[in-house]
Scaffold this active site. Structure first.
Site, PDB file in Angstrom:
ATOM      1  N   HIS A  12      -0.792 -16.607  49.249  1.00  0.00           N
ATOM      2  CA  HIS A  12      -0.960 -17.602  48.173  1.00  0.00           C
ATOM      3  C   HIS A  12      -2.070 -18.613  48.447  1.00  0.00           C
ATOM      4  CE1 HIS A  12       1.681 -19.717  50.880  1.00  0.00           C
ATOM      5  NE2 HIS A  12       2.779 -19.138  50.462  1.00  0.00           N
ATOM      6  N   HIS A  63       9.851 -13.890  45.769  1.00  0.00           N
ATOM      7  CA  HIS A  63      11.142 -14.403  46.247  1.00  0.00           C
ATOM      8  C   HIS A  63      12.220 -13.948  45.276  1.00  0.00           C
ATOM      9  CE1 HIS A  63       9.295 -17.144  49.206  1.00  0.00           C
ATOM     10  NE2 HIS A  63       8.311 -17.195  48.317  1.00  0.00           N
ATOM     11  N   LEU A  64      13.139 -13.145  45.771  1.00  0.00           N
ATOM     12  CA  LEU A  64      14.221 -12.673  44.894  1.00  0.00           C
ATOM     13  C   LEU A  64      15.540 -13.386  45.179  1.00  0.00           C
ATOM     14  CD1 LEU A  64      13.720  -8.790  44.641  1.00  0.00           C
ATOM     15  CD2 LEU A  64      13.424 -10.485  42.822  1.00  0.00           C
ATOM     16  N   ARG A  65      15.598 -14.126  46.301  1.00  0.00           N
ATOM     17  CA  ARG A  65      16.836 -14.849  46.686  1.00  0.00           C
ATOM     18  C   ARG A  65      17.978 -13.875  46.938  1.00  0.00           C
ATOM     19  NH1 ARG A  65      13.253 -18.728  47.576  1.00  0.00           N
ATOM     20  NH2 ARG A  65      12.816 -20.073  45.812  1.00  0.00           N
ATOM     21  N   HIS A 117      14.359 -21.412  41.564  1.00  0.00           N
ATOM     22  CA  HIS A 117      15.319 -22.392  42.091  1.00  0.00           C
ATOM     23  C   HIS A 117      16.234 -22.758  40.931  1.00  0.00           C
ATOM     24  CE1 HIS A 117      13.479 -23.358  46.019  1.00  0.00           C
ATOM     25  NE2 HIS A 117      12.319 -23.184  45.417  1.00  0.00           N
ATOM     26  N   HIS A 158       2.058 -17.850  55.796  1.00  0.00           N
ATOM     27  CA  HIS A 158       2.031 -19.053  54.958  1.00  0.00           C
ATOM     28  C   HIS A 158       1.096 -20.028  55.672  1.00  0.00           C
ATOM     29  CE1 HIS A 158       3.993 -22.041  52.126  1.00  0.00           C
ATOM     30  NE2 HIS A 158       3.180 -22.772  52.878  1.00  0.00           N
ATOM     31  N   ASP A 200       4.353 -15.129  44.115  1.00  0.00           N
ATOM     32  CA  ASP A 200       5.114 -16.207  44.764  1.00  0.00           C
ATOM     33  C   ASP A 200       6.140 -16.785  43.785  1.00  0.00           C
ATOM     34  OD1 ASP A 200       6.001 -17.860  46.756  1.00  0.00           O
ATOM     35  OD2 ASP A 200       4.384 -19.332  46.553  1.00  0.00           O
ATOM     36  N   LYS A 239       6.516 -11.936  57.936  1.00  0.00           N
ATOM     37  CA  LYS A 239       6.027 -13.150  57.280  1.00  0.00           C
ATOM     38  C   LYS A 239       6.154 -14.290  58.272  1.00  0.00           C
ATOM     39  CE  LYS A 239       4.787 -16.030  54.041  1.00  0.00           C
ATOM     40  NZ  LYS A 239       5.629 -16.451  52.931  1.00  0.00           N
ATOM     41  N   HIS A 244       3.954 -10.727  46.681  1.00  0.00           N
ATOM     42  CA  HIS A 244       4.637 -11.892  47.288  1.00  0.00           C
ATOM     43  C   HIS A 244       5.705 -12.366  46.306  1.00  0.00           C
ATOM     44  CE1 HIS A 244       4.303 -15.836  49.751  1.00  0.00           C
ATOM     45  NE2 HIS A 244       5.367 -15.959  48.946  1.00  0.00           N
ATOM     46  N   ALA A 281      12.803 -29.127  44.456  1.00  0.00           N
ATOM     47  CA  ALA A 281      12.449 -27.995  45.319  1.00  0.00           C
ATOM     48  C   ALA A 281      11.100 -27.418  44.900  1.00  0.00           C
ATOM     49  CB  ALA A 281      13.524 -26.921  45.226  1.00  0.00           C
TER      50      ALA A 281
END
Ligand code: NCD
Ligand code: ZN
Length: 335
Positions: free
Chosen positions: A166, A14-16, A242, A132, A238, A95, A12, A253
């Site tokens: 998560h 987040h690479l943006r 940011h 989620h 996860d 997702k 899991h 955030a």
């Protein structure tokens, strides 16, 4: 002490996109692969958007051997669309976000009935669903309240490959034990911190994430399950970078940036608890078995040499503060 891990996976991540992707991607290359979250702006909802994103990720990885397991943001779809998703190289699963529950999830699902026919098809087609799992209730109760939805999904679609993403509560672990057709991911921070670490003293925005860290008994139950090598519990960081200005701000955030320290810190925790032999299962084998994955060949060796974590990662005009910024952790990756 030392351990060599074979093909560690982050289930899991987040690479943006854009400059943040360029900063974040190289910090996950000790992993052999990761499940990439689709909550960009706008979210990744189509196979063509997903393919474009996968190629930007590959470019940002700068030649590193790394498998991005791509997800699509769940929206109701018919059979043709699902077939086209499944045939797209790199596609891993969907997702599902309850509408508005976390960063960039406004286009999520507000009523599970909207998802019914798509989920039936996904079950037949063997397409994984990652969820989620939070309600819109009181923040500390959101995961527990959502467990009824997981129960419904696991019962109504018994062959669906369903993942509780998560998890943060002992109650979610109980559900995992009750339903052999469910798996779960857990983050690094939820094995370590409780709400006290976030808000019990001076507020620590870099530890603020969704789902929020819970009670000591929840953290302890999650840690014991991970240390024991629970066969359906997988590591999913996860890690959610940011910009520093969005974290150290009014209206902070949600998201903890753990990618650069995840493997050393996990090794430190497993070693401190005499459970190093179960780390391979937690960071790779459980996921490979559950999802039938054959990641790229990669080994990572960690040892109990301390490392100082950078106070801030700066590149491409972005600044991101990691967990343990400026602190020393007990383990590091060998060169
Ligand atoms: C994630 C993000 O920033 O994209 N934030 C978080 O607190 N975990 C979204 C998510 O996984 O909920
Ligand atoms: Zn996430």
């Amino acid at each position: 002490m030392k351990i060599t891990l074979n093909a560690p996976l982050d289930m899991h991540l987040h690479l943006r996109d854009g400059d943040m992707l360029k900063l974040a991607a190289p910090l996950s290359t000790d992993f052999a692969g990761a499940v990439i979250m689709p909550n960009l702006v706008p979210p990744v909802t189509t196979p063509s958007a997903m393919q474009g994103y996968a190629s930007r990720i590959a470019a940002a990885m700068d030649g590193a051997a790394f498998s991005p397991y791509m997800t699509l943001f769940f929206t109701p779809m018919g059979e043709k669309e699902l077939i086209s998703a499944r045939e797209t190289p790199g596609f891993f699963g969907f997702k599902l976000y309850p509408a508005g529950i976390t960063t960039n999830s406004e286009g999520g699902i507000s009523d599970m009935a909207q998802a019914d026919s798509t989920l039936k098809l996904m079950e037949e087609m063997g397409i994984p669903l990652l969820v989620h799992g939070e309600s819109h209730g009181f923040v500390m109760d959101r995961e527990q309240e959502f467990l009824a939805v997981y129960r419904h999904l696991a019962t109504r679609y018994p062959r669906l490959k369903l993942s509780m993403e998560h998890i943060t509560t002992a109650a979610a672990l109980q559900l995992l034990d009750e339903f052999p057709n469910i798996c779960a991911t857990v983050t690094l921070q939820h094995l370590i911190i409780t709400l006290d670490d976030v808000a019990g003293g001076a507020l620590r925005p870099h530890l603020f994430c969704k789902p929020i860290a819970k009670r000591p008994e929840d953290r302890d139950a999650l840690l014991q399950a991970a240390l024991s090598g629970h066969p359906r519990l997988m590591f999913g960081s996860d890690s959610a970078p940011h910009p520093r200005c969005r974290k150290e701000a009014c209206g902070c955030a949600a998201g903890v940036f753990t990618a650069p320290i995840a493997l050393p810190k996990l090794a430190e925790i497993f070693a401190a608890n005499g459970a190093l032999e179960n780390l391979q299962a937690f960071v790779s084998d459980n996921a490979c078995r559950w999802y039938n994955l054959t990641p790229v060949q990669k080994t990572v060796t960690l040892h109990d040499e301390p490392m100082t974590v950078p106070a801030c990662y700066r590149s491409y005009g972005e600044q991101v503060v990691p967990m343990y910024a400026g602190e020393t952790i007990g383990w590091s990756i060998t060169d």
